[in-house]
Design an enzyme around this catalytic site. Structure first.
Site, PDB file in Angstrom:
ATOM      1  N   GLU A  87       0.841  -1.222  -0.005  1.00  0.00           N
ATOM      2  CA  GLU A  87       0.113   0.216   0.083  1.00  0.00           C
ATOM      3  C   GLU A  87       0.944   1.255   0.019  1.00  0.00           C
ATOM      4  O   GLU A  87       1.601   1.309   0.931  1.00  0.00           O
ATOM      5  CB  GLU A  87      -1.066   0.231   1.386  1.00  0.00           C
ATOM      6  CG  GLU A  87      -1.927   1.074   1.167  1.00  0.00           C
ATOM      7  CD  GLU A  87      -3.054   1.218   2.270  1.00  0.00           C
ATOM      8  OE1 GLU A  87      -3.441   0.120   2.594  1.00  0.00           O
ATOM      9  OE2 GLU A  87      -3.413   2.085   2.975  1.00  0.00           O
ATOM     10  N   LYS A 277      -7.405  -0.589  11.559  1.00  0.00           N
ATOM     11  CA  LYS A 277      -6.743  -1.204  10.190  1.00  0.00           C
ATOM     12  C   LYS A 277      -5.358  -0.092   9.993  1.00  0.00           C
ATOM     13  O   LYS A 277      -4.486  -0.774   9.497  1.00  0.00           O
ATOM     14  CB  LYS A 277      -7.627  -1.130   9.268  1.00  0.00           C
ATOM     15  CG  LYS A 277      -7.345  -1.603   7.847  1.00  0.00           C
ATOM     16  CD  LYS A 277      -6.648  -0.809   6.891  1.00  0.00           C
ATOM     17  CE  LYS A 277      -6.050  -1.540   5.523  1.00  0.00           C
ATOM     18  NZ  LYS A 277      -5.338  -0.927   4.620  1.00  0.00           N
ATOM     19  N   ASP A 293       3.989 -14.380  11.881  1.00  0.00           N
ATOM     20  CA  ASP A 293       2.663 -14.719  11.405  1.00  0.00           C
ATOM     21  C   ASP A 293       1.713 -13.614  11.650  1.00  0.00           C
ATOM     22  O   ASP A 293       0.981 -13.495  12.657  1.00  0.00           O
ATOM     23  CB  ASP A 293       2.422 -15.799  12.337  1.00  0.00           C
ATOM     24  CG  ASP A 293       0.774 -16.488  11.968  1.00  0.00           C
ATOM     25  OD1 ASP A 293       0.044 -15.689  11.417  1.00  0.00           O
ATOM     26  OD2 ASP A 293       0.583 -17.537  12.346  1.00  0.00           O
ATOM     27  N   HIS A 391      -2.271  10.333  -0.726  1.00  0.00           N
ATOM     28  CA  HIS A 391      -2.588   9.050  -1.325  1.00  0.00           C
ATOM     29  C   HIS A 391      -2.356   8.976  -3.035  1.00  0.00           C
ATOM     30  O   HIS A 391      -1.711   8.305  -3.349  1.00  0.00           O
ATOM     31  CB  HIS A 391      -3.701   8.402  -0.874  1.00  0.00           C
ATOM     32  CG  HIS A 391      -3.924   7.187  -0.637  1.00  0.00           C
ATOM     33  ND1 HIS A 391      -3.152   6.562   0.394  1.00  0.00           N
ATOM     34  CD2 HIS A 391      -4.408   5.846  -1.446  1.00  0.00           C
ATOM     35  CE1 HIS A 391      -3.419   5.241   0.500  1.00  0.00           C
ATOM     36  NE2 HIS A 391      -4.024   5.032  -0.573  1.00  0.00           N
TER      37      HIS A 391
HETATM   38  C1  MEV Z   1      -6.020   3.025   5.079  1.00  0.00           C
HETATM   39  O1  MEV Z   1      -5.271   1.909   4.631  1.00  0.00           O
HETATM   40  C2  MEV Z   1      -5.869   3.307   6.464  1.00  0.00           C
HETATM   41  C3  MEV Z   1      -6.935   4.218   7.087  1.00  0.00           C
HETATM   42  O2  MEV Z   1      -8.170   4.088   6.666  1.00  0.00           O
HETATM   43  C4  MEV Z   1      -6.814   4.228   8.491  1.00  0.00           C
HETATM   44  C5  MEV Z   1      -7.731   5.461   9.055  1.00  0.00           C
HETATM   45  O3  MEV Z   1      -8.822   5.384   8.536  1.00  0.00           O
HETATM   46  O4  MEV Z   1      -7.461   5.701  10.251  1.00  0.00           O
HETATM   47  C6  MEV Z   1      -6.589   5.487   6.601  1.00  0.00           C
END
Ligand code: MEV
Length: 436
Positions: A87, A277, A293, A391
């Site tokens: 990513e 995430k 892992d 991004h």
């Molecule tokens: C994207 O890979 C991760 C985000 O969505 C985390 C977040 O929203 O805090 C940008």
């Protein structure tokens, strides 16, 4: 001493970066990176023959980009952090936030002892309460049996530590017992030692309880093996000029925006999943680079985030006494440095060496720090100009490649799409056609 600040790294060629890496590293272990270490990263490290011994039905290898996160200082030590991830923006985000954290003294991280939990499910027990107490009466004997299972772990100070018995009163099959074997796995991830110990104890547990030991397996909710990291970001470091070159964000505004973003994740599971995430973007990338892992780490993280019965944020962001921004992260971190893929994968070995870690706990401390940095990178972007602006240019490169661009065309096609604010494969194909 390793220096994790390498200026201009972003703009160097791959070869220049590797040369810089070798130079920046005067490993505290006195074992600087060798050409073999560096070549493990240029070739991907793993031979198809070695891979063929790792899993079944092998037909080849699958690669990921490996980047280096800069600027990290963990417990006063500079560390260059290898991150394997597909990513865009993750490595840059972690590096930038580590720079801001550095201005506040870097990351301070700790771990608990490396205690894993092995579970035995005991079914067909006539009297659950009586069987539970009988198991406690035999605790010393059971622990000493479990302790003999891995002489190597024992030699390095690991071994069986405790036994706990829980009664599950109600389930689709009625009541049963759950025996938890707490095992200190030192620098191993520990799954093999714990699973072996549970299988070994099962006949004795059956004899004591009169029941049948059904499952014997470790729990990925490794809540006895926690890594903790915190950082303080001086509020003045948070001030920045937006990418449009017009809007300036005051440090206090960014700080309060990050705190409000955290509040959203603390209160709402839908947001907490995405927030966590973002943490795992950083965590997993280092876990993968070191051959660990990542499914175990993911399972542990999310189960831990839901431990109160309500899924919530793994991190916290608040204002410190002096108006600075203070972040904390606590999560299970079952990583090892001595077994499994970490041992057989040359690129994973080089990654461990690059970080100069001597124990699994040190590795866990670095990973938690990277998770916290990554979380801050996402929240800072989300709380200000949004995630897409930063991004886009990296994403545009991937779209350009997907559209067939190679060499110089990748940057040219990507730049054109960013200017047009249209990052789509059909547009990339058109631009590429026009340029050719
Ligand atoms: C994207 O890979 C991760 C985000 O969505 C985390 C977040 O929203 O805090 C940008």
């Amino acid at each position: 001493m390793t220096n994790s600040r390498i200026s201009g790294f972003y703009n160097m060629t791959l070869d220049e970066r590797r040369a810089q890496l070798a130079e920046a590293l005067l490993s505290p272990s006195g074992a600087p990176l060798t050409p073999e270490d560096l070549s493990a990263w240029t070739t991907g490290g793993l031979s198809p023959e070695a891979a063929n011994h790792m899993i079944e039905n092998v037909i080849g290898l699958h690669s990921l980009p490996l980047g280096i996160a800069l600027n990290f200082q963990v417990n006063g030590r500079d560390v260059l952090v290898p991150m394997a991830i597909e990513e865009p923006s993750v490595v840059a985000g972690a590096s930038f936030m580590a720079k801001l954290a550095r201005a506040g003294g870097g990351f301070t991280a700790t771990t608990t002892d490396p205690l894993m939990i092995g579970q035995m499910q005991v079914i067909n027990v006539a009297n659950l309460h009586e069987a539970k107490l009988k198991l406690y009466e035999h605790k010393a004997e059971l622990l000493s049996e479990a302790d003999t299972i891995d002489p190597v772990l024992k030699k390095f100070g690991g071994g069986a530590r405790d036994l706990e018995v829980r009664i599950i009163e109600d389930s689709p099959i009625g009541g049963f017992l759950v025996v938890h074997l707490i095992y200190d796995v030192r620098d191993a991830m520990g799954a093999n030692a714990v699973n072996t110990a549970c299988e070994r104890l099962a006949p004795r547990v059956e004899a004591i309880t009169g029941g049948k030991v059904h499952l014997r397996i470790l729990s990925n909710l490794a809540d006895r093996r926690i890594a903790r990291a915190r950082c303080t970001i001086p509020v003045k470091e948070l001030e920045f000029m937006g990418a449009d070159g017009v809007r300036t964000y005051a440090g206090e505004e960014v700080r309060d925006g990050i705190i409000a973003a955290y509040a959203f994740a603390a209160a709402d599971p839908y947001r907490a999943a995405t927030h966590n995430k973002g943490i795992m973007n950083g965590v997993d990338a280092v876990v993968i680079a070191t051959g660990n892992d990542w499914r175990a780490i993911e399972a542990g993280a999310h189960a831990y985030a839901a431990r109160s019965g309500k899924y919530t944020s793994l991190s916290t962001w608040n204002m410190g006494a002096d108006g600075n921004l203070v972040g904390t992260l606590e999560m299970p971190m079952a990583v090892g440095i001595i077994g499994g893929a970490t041992k057989v994968h040359p690129a994973a070995q080089a990654a461990v060496k690059l970080m100069g870690v001597k124990t699994a706990s040190e590795l866990a401390e670095i990973i938690a720090s990277v998770g916290l940095a990554q979380n801050m990178a996402a929240l800072r972007a989300l709380a200000t100009e949004g995630i897409q602006r930063g991004h886009m240019s990296l994403h545009a490169r991937q779209v350009a490649i997907a559209a067939g661009a190679t060499g110089d065309f990748i940057e040219k096609v990507a730049a054109q799409m960013v200017v047009e604010k249209v990052v789509r494969i059909d547009r990339a194909e058109e631009i590429l056609k026009g340029m050719k």
